[in-house]
Write an enzyme that holds these catalytic residues in place. Structure first.
Site: not given
Length: 334
Positions: A77, A116, A147, A284
């Site tokens: 999420g 990711s 994650y 980022r």
């Protein structure tokens, strides 16, 4: 007819990918752990299945007879979720591992894994004035805890299954995908949807205030869903062996993101900053040098254009929910 397995098909990106691939005349098996009523999109023409792909036997059942696999399944999420559910995020490693094992067993021709930008080393993202992240910046490894580590490990699994067993694996590192039909509340939503929801709620309620997580100076890039789908298909069909960035290079601060949504809504809100809320890294952005080299293309839908479509869809969802609430209240009070 090409037979394609899409996992995570009940989610935002997975559901849109099923719709996208359907238009090309492929035979699709769509799989997700969520019950059908919780799927964001369910095709009437696909072989839709509900099962938990953390189990090897389930992966074997859904992979049998497939030519290609698009693995988008993961427990994930927005930043609020992944910072508070690290063990759940790590358990997604079972999904990709078991799918690769099933793909090897049944001779799957091509295998796509959705990684990711959270794999990137944290020390490369300490400043809001971030240098765009190159693929090589994932090492030496220091990814997002939980994650990010799961994604990085699963990337390596794809590499070694390609090298050792000859499976054609392709990996894309997603950078903040957004658009209509995505999660917008409940804790798993990403920043664009969360900001749109908050602005709509403030406008409709008359309480012209908004809470922003962090100091608002954090920088990000956000990729519209249509660019993501095109990139997924192109990367799987390509000869790109190593994980590659799939993201927009249009950088924006969180304050700037709020500015755009306020302008779309025609409103200015009083801002408060929750410095204790999860905010992720300070900066980022995606370096798209390699994707332009290999594909002659990069995600190019302007943030403003994508946000206008996202805001319009979310506004309709908000109004429909409010109408249903009023109808329900009227019924109860009869």
């Amino acid at each position: 007819m090409l037979k394609i397995l899409v996992t995570g098909a009940g989610g935002f990106i997975g559901g849109q990918l099923v719709k996208y691939l359907e238009q090309q005349g492929t035979e699709i098996r769509a799989v997700d752990r969520k019950p059908f009523e919780a799927w964001y999109y369910r095709s009437s023409g696909a072989d839709n299945r509900v099962c938990d792909l953390q189990h090897l036997e389930s992966c074997r059942e859904v992979t049998l007879g497939m030519d290609e696999v698009y693995n988008l399944a993961a427990d994930m999420g927005g930043m609020g979720f992944i910072e508070n559910n690290r063990a759940l995020c790590m358990l997604s490693v079972l999904i990709n591992t078991h799918l690769l094992m099933a793909a090897k067993k049944f001779g799957v021709e091509r295998f796509f894994y959705s990684s990711s930008a959270c794999v990137y080393a944290a020390d490369k993202q300490t400043s809001a004035d971030v240098i765009p992240l190159k693929e090589a910046d994932a090492y030496p490894a220091m990814p997002e805890d939980g994650y990010g580590w799961e994604k990085l490990f699963s990337e390596r699994m794809c590499r070694h299954f390609r090298e050792d067993f000859g499976i054609t694996t392709r990996v894309a590192r997603f950078h903040n995908v957004y658009g209509p039909h995505g999660t917008y509340d409940g804790g798993r939503e990403k920043a664009p949807a969360a900001i749109c929801r908050k602005v709509i709620s403030a406008k409709m309620s008359g309480k012209h205030e908004i809470e922003i997580w962090g100091d608002g100076h954090q920088t990000r890039s956000f990729m519209y869903i249509d660019d993501c789908l095109k990139g997924i298909e192109s990367i799987l069909a390509s000869d790109i062996l190593e994980p590659i960035n799939l993201g927009s290079s249009e950088i924006v601060t969180i304050n700037g993101l709020v500015d755009i949504v306020e302008d779309i809504a025609g409103i200015k809100l009083k801002r408060s900053y929750n410095l204790k809320a999860p905010k992720g890294v300070n900066g980022r952005n995606s370096d798209n040098t390699l994707i332009k080299k290999y594909l002659g293309w990069e995600p190019n839908i302007r943030l403003r254009d994508g946000l206008e479509k996202t805001y319009a869809w979310l506004y309709d969802q908000y109004m429909a929910r409010e109408e249903n609430s009023v109808t329900f209240a009227a019924h109860i009070n009869r």
